[in-house]
Design a protein around this motif. Structure first.
Motif, short mmCIF file in Angstrom:
data_model
loop_
_atom_site.label_atom_id
_atom_site.label_comp_id
_atom_site.label_asym_id
_atom_site.label_seq_id
_atom_site.Cartn_x
_atom_site.Cartn_y
_atom_site.Cartn_z
N GLU A 12 39.16 77.92 74.79
CA GLU A 12 38.85 76.46 75.26
C GLU A 12 37.90 75.87 74.34
N ASN A 13 36.67 76.49 73.87
CA ASN A 13 35.81 76.20 73.07
C ASN A 13 36.22 75.78 71.63
N LYS A 14 37.32 76.44 71.12
CA LYS A 14 37.62 76.18 70.00
C LYS A 14 38.57 74.90 69.75
N VAL A 15 39.40 74.77 70.94
CA VAL A 15 40.40 73.46 71.21
C VAL A 15 39.24 72.31 71.25
N LEU A 16 38.12 72.71 72.00
CA LEU A 16 37.21 71.51 72.21
C LEU A 16 36.56 70.98 70.90
N ILE A 17 36.27 71.92 70.21
CA ILE A 17 35.73 71.50 68.82
C ILE A 17 36.71 70.81 68.12
N LEU A 18 37.92 71.29 67.92
CA LEU A 18 39.09 70.47 67.51
C LEU A 18 39.47 69.21 67.89
N ILE A 37 29.06 69.28 71.56
CA ILE A 37 29.67 70.22 72.34
C ILE A 37 28.75 71.02 73.34
N SER A 38 27.42 71.28 72.93
CA SER A 38 26.61 71.87 73.97
C SER A 38 26.31 71.01 75.04
N SER A 39 26.32 69.59 74.96
CA SER A 39 26.35 68.74 76.17
C SER A 39 27.62 68.58 76.94
N ILE A 40 28.79 68.99 76.49
CA ILE A 40 29.89 68.97 77.19
C ILE A 40 30.10 70.41 77.90
N ASN A 41 29.75 71.35 77.26
CA ASN A 41 30.29 72.68 77.96
C ASN A 41 29.16 73.87 77.57
N ASN A 42 27.96 73.15 77.59
CA ASN A 42 26.60 74.18 77.66
C ASN A 42 26.74 75.39 77.04
N VAL A 43 27.12 75.31 75.83
CA VAL A 43 26.88 76.69 74.95
C VAL A 43 26.02 76.64 74.26
N ASN A 44 25.69 78.05 74.04
CA ASN A 44 24.34 78.31 73.04
C ASN A 44 24.64 78.22 71.79
N TYR A 45 23.62 77.89 70.84
CA TYR A 45 23.79 77.85 69.44
C TYR A 45 24.68 79.00 68.47
N PHE A 46 24.24 80.21 68.86
CA PHE A 46 24.70 81.36 68.25
C PHE A 46 26.28 81.35 68.57
N LEU A 96 37.42 69.06 81.87
CA LEU A 96 36.62 69.40 80.31
C LEU A 96 36.82 68.36 79.57
N LYS A 97 38.36 67.90 79.39
CA LYS A 97 38.68 66.83 78.64
C LYS A 97 38.09 65.44 78.96
N LEU A 98 38.07 65.23 80.15
CA LEU A 98 37.42 64.16 80.74
C LEU A 98 36.08 64.06 80.40
N LYS A 99 35.38 65.09 80.83
CA LYS A 99 34.07 65.17 80.74
C LYS A 99 33.70 65.11 78.80
N ALA A 100 34.68 65.55 77.92
CA ALA A 100 34.34 65.34 76.49
C ALA A 100 34.51 64.09 76.27
N ASP A 101 35.42 63.36 76.88
CA ASP A 101 35.58 61.90 76.53
C ASP A 101 34.29 61.02 76.95
N ASN A 102 33.85 61.21 78.25
CA ASN A 102 32.64 60.62 78.51
C ASN A 102 31.33 61.16 77.90
N ILE A 103 31.21 62.08 77.52
CA ILE A 103 29.90 62.55 77.02
C ILE A 103 30.20 62.38 75.40
N PHE A 104 31.22 62.45 74.87
CA PHE A 104 31.39 62.06 73.59
C PHE A 104 30.96 60.69 73.03
#
Length: 186
Positions: A12-18, A37-46, A96-104
């Motif tokens: 999911e995170n790979k596809v989200l970045i793409l 990406i971190s705003s959309i999916n709350n991932v840490n930097y590492f 997640l896609k909807l969230k990505a579109d809005n936050i993006f």
């Protein structure tokens, strides 16, 4: 989290970045992409770096310089990445896609409107450092100066001074550069 959950989250995170990079024709600096990406999916930097490195290694994402004069590196989706995205877009949950579109849209405007002051020093050897000071506005380098220092202490002092006083230094340099005939009363 089970191994299957980890694999799904990784995909999911790979596809989200793409997906995000596919919407950015001019690319984006790594920090800007992490912010989105971190705003959309709350991932840490590492974790973000691990996923991004995997995408870079598999040539789905590439690093490019904006132009010949500017050595700023931006991330862009490659043609292989675009093909992979079209085949895997269904991996991205609709919510997640909807969230990505809005936050993006929100994050991109905040990132592109930010003015960034950047300074770094690169050691050539133990007594020779190259210092690069920049101001970036709307993802474009509007000012850059490079200089040298004969010690780490001097290099650090220049970097710190630029980081804290760029808003004072930059206009002074511009005034000097814009003077008629280069004459100035010091």
């Amino acid at each position: 989290m089970s191994s299957s959950d980890n694999t799904t989250a990784l995909a999911e995170n790979k596809v989200l970045i793409l997906y995000i990079l596919n919407q950015l024709s001019n690319g984006i600096i790594e920090d800007g992409l992490y912010k989105i990406i971190s705003s959309i999916n709350n991932v840490n930097y590492f974790y973000f770096k691990e996923v991004l490195t995997d995408l870079l290694d598999s040539k789905l994402v590439g690093k490019f310089t904006k132009d010949e004069e500017d050595d700023e590196v931006v991330l862009k989706i490659t043609s292989d990445g675009t093909n992979a995205l079209s085949l895997t877009i269904d991996v991205l949950p609709g919510i997640l896609k909807l969230k990505a579109d809005n936050i993006f849209k929100e994050e991109l405007s905040s990132i592109t409107n930010e003015t960034s002051v950047i300074a770094e020093f690169i050691p050539k050897n133990e007594n020779d450092y190259t210092i690069k000071c920049k101001i970036i506005e709307n993802n474009e380098t509007i000012f850059e100066v490079r200089t040298f220092a004969g010690s780490r202490d001097r290099a650090k002092k220049i970097v710190d001074n630029w980081n804290y006083n760029a808003s004072k230094i930059y206009p002074k340099i511009l005034d000097i550069l814009l003077e008629e005939n280069g004459k100035r009363d010091f």
